[in-house]
Motif scaffolding. Structure first.
Motif, PDB file in Angstrom:
ATOM      1  N   ILE A 137       0.829  -1.216   0.000  1.00 42.29           N
ATOM      2  CA  ILE A 137       0.000   0.000   0.000  1.00 42.29           C
ATOM      3  C   ILE A 137       0.865   1.268   0.000  1.00 42.29           C
ATOM      4  CG2 ILE A 137      -2.023  -1.105   1.055  1.00 42.29           C
ATOM      5  CD1 ILE A 137      -1.226   0.394   3.700  1.00 42.29           C
ATOM      6  N   LEU A 138       2.142   1.134  -0.341  1.00 40.64           N
ATOM      7  CA  LEU A 138       3.027   2.309  -0.398  1.00 40.64           C
ATOM      8  C   LEU A 138       2.874   2.994  -1.757  1.00 40.64           C
ATOM      9  CD1 LEU A 138       5.263   3.985   1.004  1.00 40.64           C
ATOM     10  CD2 LEU A 138       6.940   2.421  -0.008  1.00 40.64           C
ATOM     11  N   ASN A 139       2.561   4.268  -1.723  1.00 39.20           N
ATOM     12  CA  ASN A 139       2.349   5.021  -2.969  1.00 39.20           C
ATOM     13  C   ASN A 139       3.644   5.230  -3.750  1.00 39.20           C
ATOM     14  OD1 ASN A 139      -0.433   5.559  -3.010  1.00 39.20           O
ATOM     15  ND2 ASN A 139      -0.203   7.246  -1.547  1.00 39.20           N
ATOM     16  N   ASP A 140       3.525   5.426  -5.052  1.00 41.40           N
ATOM     17  CA  ASP A 140       4.654   5.904  -5.855  1.00 41.40           C
ATOM     18  C   ASP A 140       5.150   7.212  -5.236  1.00 41.40           C
ATOM     19  OD1 ASP A 140       4.083   3.797  -7.495  1.00 41.40           O
ATOM     20  OD2 ASP A 140       3.360   5.007  -9.176  1.00 41.40           O
ATOM     21  N   GLY A 141       6.461   7.435  -5.281  1.00 38.48           N
ATOM     22  CA  GLY A 141       7.023   8.631  -4.646  1.00 38.48           C
ATOM     23  C   GLY A 141       7.165   8.487  -3.136  1.00 38.48           C
ATOM     24  N   GLY A 142       6.953   7.274  -2.644  1.00 36.04           N
ATOM     25  CA  GLY A 142       7.002   7.036  -1.199  1.00 36.04           C
ATOM     26  C   GLY A 142       8.420   7.124  -0.639  1.00 36.04           C
ATOM     27  N   ARG A 143       8.483   7.123   0.667  1.00 35.44           N
ATOM     28  CA  ARG A 143       9.767   7.246   1.371  1.00 35.44           C
ATOM     29  C   ARG A 143       9.875   6.135   2.423  1.00 35.44           C
ATOM     30  NH1 ARG A 143      10.718   9.887  -2.400  1.00 35.44           N
ATOM     31  NH2 ARG A 143      10.816  12.141  -2.575  1.00 35.44           N
ATOM     32  N   ILE A 144      11.012   5.439   2.406  1.00 28.44           N
ATOM     33  CA  ILE A 144      11.275   4.422   3.431  1.00 28.44           C
ATOM     34  C   ILE A 144      12.492   4.854   4.226  1.00 28.44           C
ATOM     35  CG2 ILE A 144      11.891   2.011   3.865  1.00 28.44           C
ATOM     36  CD1 ILE A 144      10.529   1.299   1.187  1.00 28.44           C
ATOM     37  N   LEU A 145      12.347   4.915   5.536  1.00 25.27           N
ATOM     38  CA  LEU A 145      13.454   5.278   6.421  1.00 25.27           C
ATOM     39  C   LEU A 145      13.730   4.127   7.371  1.00 25.27           C
ATOM     40  CD1 LEU A 145      12.380   8.899   7.451  1.00 25.27           C
ATOM     41  CD2 LEU A 145      13.903   8.210   5.599  1.00 25.27           C
ATOM     42  N   LEU A 146      14.969   3.644   7.343  1.00 26.35           N
ATOM     43  CA  LEU A 146      15.402   2.600   8.272  1.00 26.35           C
ATOM     44  C   LEU A 146      16.348   3.225   9.285  1.00 26.35           C
ATOM     45  CD1 LEU A 146      16.152  -0.199   5.623  1.00 26.35           C
ATOM     46  CD2 LEU A 146      13.997   0.251   6.831  1.00 26.35           C
ATOM     47  N   PHE A 147      16.452   2.605  10.461  1.00 29.92           N
ATOM     48  CA  PHE A 147      17.283   3.191  11.521  1.00 29.92           C
ATOM     49  C   PHE A 147      18.403   2.257  11.944  1.00 29.92           C
ATOM     50  CE2 PHE A 147      15.609   7.325  12.580  1.00 29.92           C
ATOM     51  CZ  PHE A 147      14.535   7.357  11.701  1.00 29.92           C
ATOM     52  N   SER A 148      19.620   2.751  11.748  1.00 27.91           N
ATOM     53  CA  SER A 148      20.825   2.036  12.135  1.00 27.91           C
ATOM     54  C   SER A 148      21.389   2.711  13.383  1.00 27.91           C
ATOM     55  CB  SER A 148      21.806   2.075  10.965  1.00 27.91           C
ATOM     56  OG  SER A 148      23.023   1.460  11.300  1.00 27.91           O
ATOM     57  N   SER A 149      22.693   2.697  13.530  1.00 29.68           N
ATOM     58  CA  SER A 149      23.343   3.261  14.714  1.00 29.68           C
ATOM     59  C   SER A 149      24.828   3.449  14.434  1.00 29.68           C
ATOM     60  CB  SER A 149      23.183   2.302  15.901  1.00 29.68           C
ATOM     61  OG  SER A 149      24.044   2.667  16.966  1.00 29.68           O
ATOM     62  N   ILE A 150      25.441   4.318  15.205  1.00 33.02           N
ATOM     63  CA  ILE A 150      26.900   4.452  15.169  1.00 33.02           C
ATOM     64  C   ILE A 150      27.552   3.094  15.474  1.00 33.02           C
ATOM     65  CG2 ILE A 150      27.150   5.084  17.619  1.00 33.02           C
ATOM     66  CD1 ILE A 150      29.153   7.252  16.739  1.00 33.02           C
ATOM     67  N   ALA A 151      26.816   2.254  16.219  1.00 28.95           N
ATOM     68  CA  ALA A 151      27.337   0.929  16.584  1.00 28.95           C
ATOM     69  C   ALA A 151      27.507   0.028  15.370  1.00 28.95           C
ATOM     70  CB  ALA A 151      26.399   0.257  17.596  1.00 28.95           C
ATOM     71  N   ALA A 152      26.777   0.298  14.288  1.00 31.35           N
ATOM     72  CA  ALA A 152      26.918  -0.519  13.081  1.00 31.35           C
ATOM     73  C   ALA A 152      28.297  -0.339  12.462  1.00 31.35           C
ATOM     74  CB  ALA A 152      25.832  -0.150  12.072  1.00 31.35           C
ATOM     75  N   PHE A 153      28.945   0.799  12.775  1.00 31.84           N
ATOM     76  CA  PHE A 153      30.272   1.084  12.217  1.00 31.84           C
ATOM     77  C   PHE A 153      31.394   0.714  13.187  1.00 31.84           C
ATOM     78  CE2 PHE A 153      27.294   4.022  10.230  1.00 31.84           C
ATOM     79  CZ  PHE A 153      27.589   3.875   8.886  1.00 31.84           C
ATOM     80  N   ARG A 154      31.134   0.908  14.481  1.00 35.01           N
ATOM     81  CA  ARG A 154      32.253   0.738  15.410  1.00 35.01           C
ATOM     82  C   ARG A 154      32.000  -0.299  16.507  1.00 35.01           C
ATOM     83  NH1 ARG A 154      32.098   6.421  18.952  1.00 35.01           N
ATOM     84  NH2 ARG A 154      30.327   5.860  20.246  1.00 35.01           N
ATOM     85  N   GLY A 155      30.879  -1.037  16.402  1.00 32.84           N
ATOM     86  CA  GLY A 155      30.578  -2.036  17.416  1.00 32.84           C
ATOM     87  C   GLY A 155      29.975  -1.416  18.657  1.00 32.84           C
ATOM     88  N   SER A 156      29.474  -2.281  19.537  1.00 30.67           N
ATOM     89  CA  SER A 156      28.851  -1.785  20.765  1.00 30.67           C
ATOM     90  C   SER A 156      29.193  -2.678  21.943  1.00 30.67           C
ATOM     91  CB  SER A 156      27.335  -1.726  20.588  1.00 30.67           C
ATOM     92  OG  SER A 156      26.851  -3.023  20.293  1.00 30.67           O
ATOM     93  N   GLY A 157      30.156  -3.554  21.767  1.00 30.55           N
ATOM     94  CA  GLY A 157      30.561  -4.395  22.892  1.00 30.55           C
ATOM     95  C   GLY A 157      30.062  -5.816  22.788  1.00 30.55           C
ATOM     96  N   SER A 158      28.831  -5.988  22.317  1.00 29.41           N
ATOM     97  CA  SER A 158      28.270  -7.345  22.279  1.00 29.41           C
ATOM     98  C   SER A 158      28.377  -7.988  20.906  1.00 29.41           C
ATOM     99  CB  SER A 158      26.784  -7.284  22.643  1.00 29.41           C
ATOM    100  OG  SER A 158      26.061  -6.656  21.605  1.00 29.41           O
TER     101      SER A 158
END
Ligand SMILES: NC(=O)c1ccc[n+]([C@@H]2O[C@H](COP(=O)([O-])OP(=O)(O)OC[C@H]3O[C@@H](n4cnc5c(N)ncnc54)[C@H](OP(=O)(O)O)[C@@H]3O)[C@@H](O)[C@H]2O)c1
Length: 248
Positions: free
Chosen positions: A128-149
């Motif tokens: 049901i997403l219209n043409d011209g739609g926008r998808i935003l996903l959320f990552s983190s600084i941890a995706a680049f430098r790790g977070s310990g776990s």
């Protein structure tokens, strides 16, 4: 005509700020999260442009519930902001033995919380997403430098190729897909009671502007990426961290 945006994690923190900003710009917003009372409070704060759907996006059933709510409320939608997520690495059940059992639990739980909530939301709403739609996903600084776990950063990094593939799949329809990777953001439920003054000072000290990020810093970026004028920015991972980690 008003656009409609579905914002997971819209009851608190960054998701709430994104929903507030989109609503202030004239979009109707649908807030998604598991806690109905939290969503109801957030929707009341935003006003008549907001509705909410309580759903657990780790499940397919939750995604079906959101699709049904959005279809009934709006018919079709324009923006999907998959903000829901978090880091469960330190929250393993106490009776879980240390070692492989605990590590396995942490990876599985973080992949479900950060990857599957986004995949279920986006794939569930895609029809049901219209043409011209926008998808935003959320990552983190941890995706680049790790977070310990290992598990949290890895689960966030999964958003990067997912956005690229969504962008390639849907780009001919004018739909964009981008990832926002925030650094340390205050005034959210993300850290629970785990943040100490010492760690806070250390995280702020890593920034060039010497301050913590705020949900509105991220929401401003999200609102622009969600806007019609951002149509040529797609398949990108954009960091919002005050300079704590330089662009890459
Ligand atoms: N704060 C930071 O420093 C920071 C930094 C980098 C990235 N991030 C990312 O930014 C995003 C937003 O986090 P935040 O900082 O705003 O923290 P937050 O206040 O804890 O927000 C997380 C939201 O996700 C919702 N949620 C969690 N599990 C869900 C599920 N299974 N189904 C549906 N909704 C679910 C929560 O609501 P319910 O509990 O009611 O379900 C909550 O509203 C997350 O993806 C996080 O990883 C945050």
């Amino acid at each position: 005509m008003a656009r409609t945006a579905v914002v997971s994690g819209g009851g608190t923190g960054i998701g709430l700020a994104v929903a507030e900003r989109l609503a202030a710009q004239g979009d109707d917003v649908i807030l998604v999260g598991r806690r109905e009372d939290v969503l109801a409070g957030a929707a009341e704060r935003i006003g008549e442009r907001a509705s909410f759907c309580a759903a657990d996006l780790e499940t397919v059933e939750g995604a079906h519930d959101v699709l049904q709510h959005a279809s009934e409320r709006a018919g079709r939608i324009d923006v999907i902001a998959a903000v829901a997520g978090g880091n469960v690495a330190a929250k393993a059940p106490e009776d879980l033995p240390k070692g492989l059992e605990r590590t396995s639990w942490s990876w599985t739980a973080n992949l479900r919380l950060n990857v599957m909530t986004a995949v279920h939301l986006v794939e569930g709403l895609k029809p049901i997403l219209n043409d011209g739609g926008r998808i935003l996903l959320f990552s983190s600084i941890a995706a680049f430098r790790g977070s310990g776990s290992g598990s949290y950063g890895a689960s966030k990094a999964a958003m990067h190729p997912y956005a690229v593939d969504l962008s390639a799949e849907l780009g001919a329809r004018g739909i964009t897909a981008n990832v926002i990777a925030p650094g340390y953001i205050e005034d959210t439920e993300f850290f629970g009671t785990a943040m100490t003054e010492q760690r806070r000072t250390m995280l702020i000290g890593q920034t060039h502007n010497q301050r913590p990020g705020r949900p509105d810093d991220v929401a401003a970026l999200a609102a622009w990426l969600a806007s019609p004028e951002a149509g040529h920015v797609t398949a990108q991972i954009i960091q919002a961290n005050g300079g704590a980690l330089a662009g890459r």
